[in-house]
Design a protein around this motif. Structure first.
Motif, PDB file in Angstrom:
ATOM      1  N   TYR A   1       0.805  -1.218   0.000  1.00 19.46           N
ATOM      2  CA  TYR A   1       0.000   0.000   0.000  1.00 19.46           C
ATOM      3  C   TYR A   1       0.843   1.275   0.000  1.00 19.46           C
ATOM      4  CZ  TYR A   1       1.224  -0.275   4.939  1.00 19.46           C
ATOM      5  OH  TYR A   1       1.915  -0.375   6.118  1.00 19.46           O
TER       6      TYR A   1
ATOM      7  N   LYS B   1       3.830  -2.888  10.809  1.00 17.64           N
ATOM      8  CA  LYS B   1       2.895  -3.127   9.712  1.00 17.64           C
ATOM      9  C   LYS B   1       1.895  -4.238  10.025  1.00 17.64           C
ATOM     10  CE  LYS B   1       5.705  -0.363   7.418  1.00 17.64           C
ATOM     11  NZ  LYS B   1       5.377   1.039   7.063  1.00 17.64           N
TER      12      LYS B   1
ATOM     13  N   VAL C   1      -0.966   0.878  10.180  1.00 19.80           N
ATOM     14  CA  VAL C   1      -1.849   1.115   9.036  1.00 19.80           C
ATOM     15  C   VAL C   1      -2.872  -0.021   8.969  1.00 19.80           C
ATOM     16  CG1 VAL C   1      -2.012   1.422   6.539  1.00 19.80           C
ATOM     17  CG2 VAL C   1      -0.040   2.321   7.779  1.00 19.80           C
TER      18      VAL C   1
ATOM     19  N   VAL D   1      -5.225  -2.048   7.026  1.00 24.12           N
ATOM     20  CA  VAL D   1      -5.570  -2.412   5.650  1.00 24.12           C
ATOM     21  C   VAL D   1      -6.586  -3.553   5.668  1.00 24.12           C
ATOM     22  CG1 VAL D   1      -4.687  -3.081   3.390  1.00 24.12           C
ATOM     23  CG2 VAL D   1      -3.211  -1.824   4.978  1.00 24.12           C
TER      24      VAL D   1
ATOM     25  N   TYR E   1      -6.353   2.935   6.014  1.00 20.69           N
ATOM     26  CA  TYR E   1      -5.866   2.701   4.652  1.00 20.69           C
ATOM     27  C   TYR E   1      -6.477   3.720   3.695  1.00 20.69           C
ATOM     28  CZ  TYR E   1      -5.718   0.479   0.038  1.00 20.69           C
ATOM     29  OH  TYR E   1      -5.540   0.222  -1.297  1.00 20.69           O
TER      30      TYR E   1
ATOM     31  N   THR F   1      -6.002   5.427  -0.611  1.00 16.19           N
ATOM     32  CA  THR F   1      -5.485   5.174  -1.961  1.00 16.19           C
ATOM     33  C   THR F   1      -4.938   6.445  -2.598  1.00 16.19           C
ATOM     34  OG1 THR F   1      -7.719   5.510  -2.875  1.00 16.19           O
ATOM     35  CG2 THR F   1      -7.087   3.252  -2.320  1.00 16.19           C
TER      36      THR F   1
ATOM     37  N   GLU G   1     -11.317   1.512   1.153  1.00 15.87           N
ATOM     38  CA  GLU G   1     -10.886   2.172   2.385  1.00 15.87           C
ATOM     39  C   GLU G   1     -11.752   1.703   3.549  1.00 15.87           C
ATOM     40  OE1 GLU G   1     -10.828   6.370   1.675  1.00 15.87           O
ATOM     41  OE2 GLU G   1      -9.216   6.238   0.200  1.00 15.87           O
ATOM     42  N   ASN G   2     -11.235   1.855   4.756  1.00 14.27           N
ATOM     43  CA  ASN G   2     -11.928   1.382   5.948  1.00 14.27           C
ATOM     44  C   ASN G   2     -13.284   2.070   6.118  1.00 14.27           C
ATOM     45  OD1 ASN G   2      -8.769   1.966   6.882  1.00 14.27           O
ATOM     46  ND2 ASN G   2      -9.469  -0.121   7.251  1.00 14.27           N
TER      47      ASN G   2
END
Length: 241
Positions: free
Chosen positions: A33, A126, A163, A165, A196, A198, A218-219
């Motif tokens: 990402y 992560k 993050v 994701v 997360y 984009t 996205e969340n």
């Protein structure tokens, strides 16, 4: 000389207060990402005299106040640890607060000395599960967790950044396992959950590369709130950015 990708003045998302953010070139992780894919390659960026960065920081010092300062991000700044050491010492001489945004995946004597000169580490974890971490970053998280333990043992304050994701790092079991291992660390001042996004997808297109998480949404607020609730079971201060 320091290999710099870019700068951001008056940043508010990379440490406390207003900050000069220096994005360095080169990274050892390959996060699917990554919002800054143009910082990954070691080649590129601009070879910069450390004194130029000191000059920029000193010129912006009146705006930093009591909480602000300079943040080194990337890329992965510890890849240039040896070159950064004299710069960090100069910044300390000038009374500039230093933050280091790192994935914690690089370790040598220069990195250790750099962390001793850093006022606050923004440690990006992560994923906790080894298999999931490799799928997401292409690398092991073993050194990252060792770095977290070193910061705790050596009483170096840090923020834990995570993050979120969907389908990659939002597993409840993994978040709980992370909480059980690090939840009693006294040096963790805060957990930052980074939803997360984009926003960097256009960079992949411009570079002629395929964005690997195309189709990942996205969340939702519910997903973010659920993750925050899990972290709050183990950590005192949790913030969703």
């Amino acid at each position: 000389m320091i290999n710099v990708h870019s700068y951001e003045s008056m940043g508010t998302f990379d440490g406390p207060g207003l900050r000069l953010v220096v994005f360095l070139q080169g990274c050892n992780f390959r996060c699917l990402y990554c919002a800054n894919p143009d910082t990954i390659a070691a080649k590129g960026g601009t070879s910069t005299n450390p004194e130029e960065i000191v000059r920029m920081a000193v010129s912006q010092k009146p705006f930093f106040g009591k909480r602000g300062g300079i943040t080194f991000s990337g890329g992965e700044p510890t890849l240039q640890a040896e070159a950064l050491l004299p710069l960090f010492r100069r910044l300390k001489e000038e009374g500039i607060n230093i933050c280091l945004d790192s994935n914690g995946g690089v370790w040598n004597e220069h990195v250790e000395e750099l962390l001793k000169l850093t006022d606050l580490v923004l440690l990006d974890i992560k994923e906790f599960n080894q298999v999931h971490h490799r799928k997401l970053t292409g690398r092991s998280n073993e050194q990252t967790l060792h770095t977290a333990a070193w910061l705790e043992e050596n009483e170096r304050p840090f923020w834990l950044r995570y993050v979120l994701v969907p389908g990659y790092s939002d597993f409840e079991d993994d978040i709980r396992a992370l909480g059980r291992q690090l939840g009693n660390y006294r040096m963790i001042q805060k957990v930052e959950i980074l939803p997360y996004h984009t926003l960097g997808v256009h960079k992949y297109e411009a570079m002629g590369q395929t964005y690997q998480l195309k189709g990942i949404k996205e969340n939702t607020p519910e997903q973010t709130e659920h993750a925050a609730g899990l972290f709050k079971e183990y950590f005192k201060t949790v913030q969703v950015n």
